[in-house]
Scaffold this motif. Structure first.
Motif, PDB file in Angstrom:
ATOM      1  N   ARG A  62       0.855  -1.183   0.000  1.00 20.00           N
ATOM      2  CA  ARG A  62       0.000   0.000   0.000  1.00 20.00           C
ATOM      3  C   ARG A  62       0.893   1.235   0.000  1.00 20.00           C
ATOM      4  O   ARG A  62       1.800   1.348   0.837  1.00 20.00           O
ATOM      5  CB  ARG A  62      -0.916   0.007   1.222  1.00 20.00           C
ATOM      6  N   TYR A  64       1.093   5.532  -0.216  1.00 21.93           N
ATOM      7  CA  TYR A  64       0.409   6.823  -0.099  1.00 21.93           C
ATOM      8  C   TYR A  64       1.397   7.933  -0.437  1.00 21.93           C
ATOM      9  O   TYR A  64       2.476   8.033   0.160  1.00 21.93           O
ATOM     10  CB  TYR A  64      -0.122   7.031   1.318  1.00 21.93           C
ATOM     11  N   ARG A  70      -2.739  10.868  -2.803  1.00 18.78           N
ATOM     12  CA  ARG A  70      -3.255   9.732  -3.571  1.00 18.78           C
ATOM     13  C   ARG A  70      -2.717   8.435  -2.980  1.00 18.78           C
ATOM     14  O   ARG A  70      -1.580   8.375  -2.494  1.00 18.78           O
ATOM     15  CB  ARG A  70      -2.843   9.833  -5.045  1.00 18.78           C
ATOM     16  N   GLN A  71      -3.523   7.397  -3.079  1.00 22.96           N
ATOM     17  CA  GLN A  71      -3.145   6.077  -2.599  1.00 22.96           C
ATOM     18  C   GLN A  71      -3.207   5.077  -3.742  1.00 22.96           C
ATOM     19  O   GLN A  71      -3.936   5.270  -4.714  1.00 22.96           O
ATOM     20  CB  GLN A  71      -4.063   5.619  -1.473  1.00 22.96           C
ATOM     21  N   ALA A  72      -2.449   3.999  -3.598  1.00 22.76           N
ATOM     22  CA  ALA A  72      -2.490   2.905  -4.563  1.00 22.76           C
ATOM     23  C   ALA A  72      -2.122   1.628  -3.843  1.00 22.76           C
ATOM     24  O   ALA A  72      -1.351   1.650  -2.868  1.00 22.76           O
ATOM     25  CB  ALA A  72      -1.526   3.161  -5.724  1.00 22.76           C
ATOM     26  N   GLU A  83      -2.200  -0.338 -14.906  1.00 24.04           N
ATOM     27  CA  GLU A  83      -3.313  -0.038 -14.017  1.00 24.04           C
ATOM     28  C   GLU A  83      -2.927   0.898 -12.881  1.00 24.04           C
ATOM     29  O   GLU A  83      -3.792   1.378 -12.143  1.00 24.04           O
ATOM     30  CB  GLU A  83      -3.867  -1.342 -13.436  1.00 24.04           C
ATOM     31  N   LEU A  84      -1.629   1.145 -12.714  1.00 23.78           N
ATOM     32  CA  LEU A  84      -1.166   1.957 -11.592  1.00 23.78           C
ATOM     33  C   LEU A  84      -0.976   3.407 -12.003  1.00 23.78           C
ATOM     34  O   LEU A  84      -0.543   3.687 -13.127  1.00 23.78           O
ATOM     35  CB  LEU A  84       0.169   1.414 -11.071  1.00 23.78           C
ATOM     36  N   PRO A  85      -1.245   4.361 -11.106  1.00 22.68           N
ATOM     37  CA  PRO A  85      -0.859   5.749 -11.386  1.00 22.68           C
ATOM     38  C   PRO A  85       0.655   5.843 -11.472  1.00 22.68           C
ATOM     39  O   PRO A  85       1.380   5.002 -10.919  1.00 22.68           O
ATOM     40  CB  PRO A  85      -1.407   6.516 -10.178  1.00 22.68           C
ATOM     41  N   ALA A  88       3.032   5.442  -8.470  1.00 23.00           N
ATOM     42  CA  ALA A  88       3.092   4.104  -7.893  1.00 23.00           C
ATOM     43  C   ALA A  88       3.951   3.153  -8.723  1.00 23.00           C
ATOM     44  O   ALA A  88       4.462   2.166  -8.187  1.00 23.00           O
ATOM     45  CB  ALA A  88       1.685   3.547  -7.738  1.00 23.00           C
TER      46      ALA A  88
END
Length: 355
Positions: A62, A64, A70-72, A83-85, A88
């Protein structure tokens, strides 16, 4: 709940196990030479990225990012990068290559400007790997760590960068220059020219490496080296040799060859001589490598016109971002403010750090 200003415990509900930081960097000379085995001369900047971590007892990482709020989350066994920002992906790559085999909570805070060409991505990669080293998960030394961070860019982000940014973030400090041979990784720590200090200005024009012409430029110089029959343009000693190449390869190769020579000349130069080499570097980056930007050019010209400035140029991959100047000791803040005023107030002084 807005967690932007909150630390690790507020976000994840427990105490962290470790923390590590890494600085951004500014390159004084040697731009776009590191992926051709060339010479570079960066220094660290005072701004850092700080990564705080703890094991979470799950099969998920996880992350942050405090500055983005923003979290991922993604599986320890592997993440789909698409699929990840973007933030991340750097963390996921560093965790994977750093050997993290159990879930971690990762809190990221940074005051390295993003999108300014000051290696915010390298600082993030290096900080994550340092945090893993602090946990006993990663065992590489500072050079191995920098090489792993470079692999993050190549394999997880899709930017075929050289190794300068990661080596500078891992090995440099803000009081010295790091002369680095990017082929052998031989390096020397050198003082700044006597009577001079560094000024860094963010032009306010953001740029992203993956979406810019960076990979195109790399392909062009690789083709130039192939046509010249050398492993890398580092091996071309006489700039006249590139004149047989077609455009734009001729111009691209001319920049790399002359930029390598400028770095080696700068090692023995006084402040005035160093500044002249910086001015020449900017002309080459603007005209031969074509990676500058009109707003950056205007700021560089404004700086070069000021009496306390020895030299100024764009820095980083280009297409916007930051510029760096060598200025008389004690004048950086006032010189930066004067140059920004001269171009209508666009831009912000990064070094010296604003309080």
């Amino acid at each position: 709940m807005n967690t932007q200003s909150q630390g690790f415990e507020a976000v994840f509900g427990r105490a962290p196990e470790g923390q590590a930081a890494a600085p951004g960097r500014v390159n004084l000379l040697g731009e776009h030479t590191d992926y051709q085995g060339g010479f570079v001369l960066p220094t660290a900047i005072p701004q850092h990225t700080t990564v705080t971590v703890a094991r979470n007892g799950t099969g998920q990482h996880r992350v942050y990012a405090a500055d983005l709020d923003r979290q991922a989350g993604f599986a320890v066994s592997g993440a789909d990068m698409a699929e990840l920002p973007e933030f991340a992906r750097y963390v996921a790559g560093a965790l994977t290559l750093g050997g993290a085999r159990e879930g971690l909570d990762v809190h990221v805070h940074s005051d390295v400007p993003m999108g300014a060409g000051l290696s915010s991505s390298a600082a993030l990669e290096v900080a994550v790997l340092r945090a893993l080293r602090g946990l006993g998960v990663y065992g590489g030394d500072d050079v191995a760590l920098a090489l792993a961070a470079q692999r993050v860019e190549h394999e997880f982000v899709g930017v075929l960068c050289g190794v300068m940014d990661q080596m500078a973030s891992s090995l440099a400090d803000a009081q010295h220059m790091l002369l680095l041979d990017t082929r052998s990784l031989d390096r020397r720590v050198l003082p700044l020219p006597a009577g001079a200090e560094v000024l860094v200005v963010d032009s306010g024009v953001p740029r992203t490496l993956a979406g810019s012409g960076y990979n195109t430029r790399r392909a062009e110089v690789e083709e130039a080296a192939r046509l010249l029959g050398v492993p890398e343009l580092r091996d071309v000693q006489d700039v006249a040799a590139v004149e047989e190449l077609p455009l734009p390869l001729r111009a691209r190769a001319r920049h790399v060859v002359t930029e390598n020579a400028r770095v080696l000349q700068a090692v023995e130069a006084d402040a005035a001589g160093f500044g002249a080499l910086m001015n020449a570097s900017h002309r080459s980056l603007r005209d031969d490598y074509e990676v500058s930007h009109p707003q950056v050019d205007a700021l560089v010209a404004a700086l070069q016109a000021l009496p306390d400035v020895f030299g100024a140029r764009m820095t980083g991959a280009g297409f916007g971002g930051a510029l760096v100047a060598l200025v008389r000791t004690g004048t950086a803040a006032s010189v930066g403010a004067a140059a920004i005023q001269a171009v209508g107030g666009q831009g912000q002084v990064v070094v010296p750090a604003q309080t």
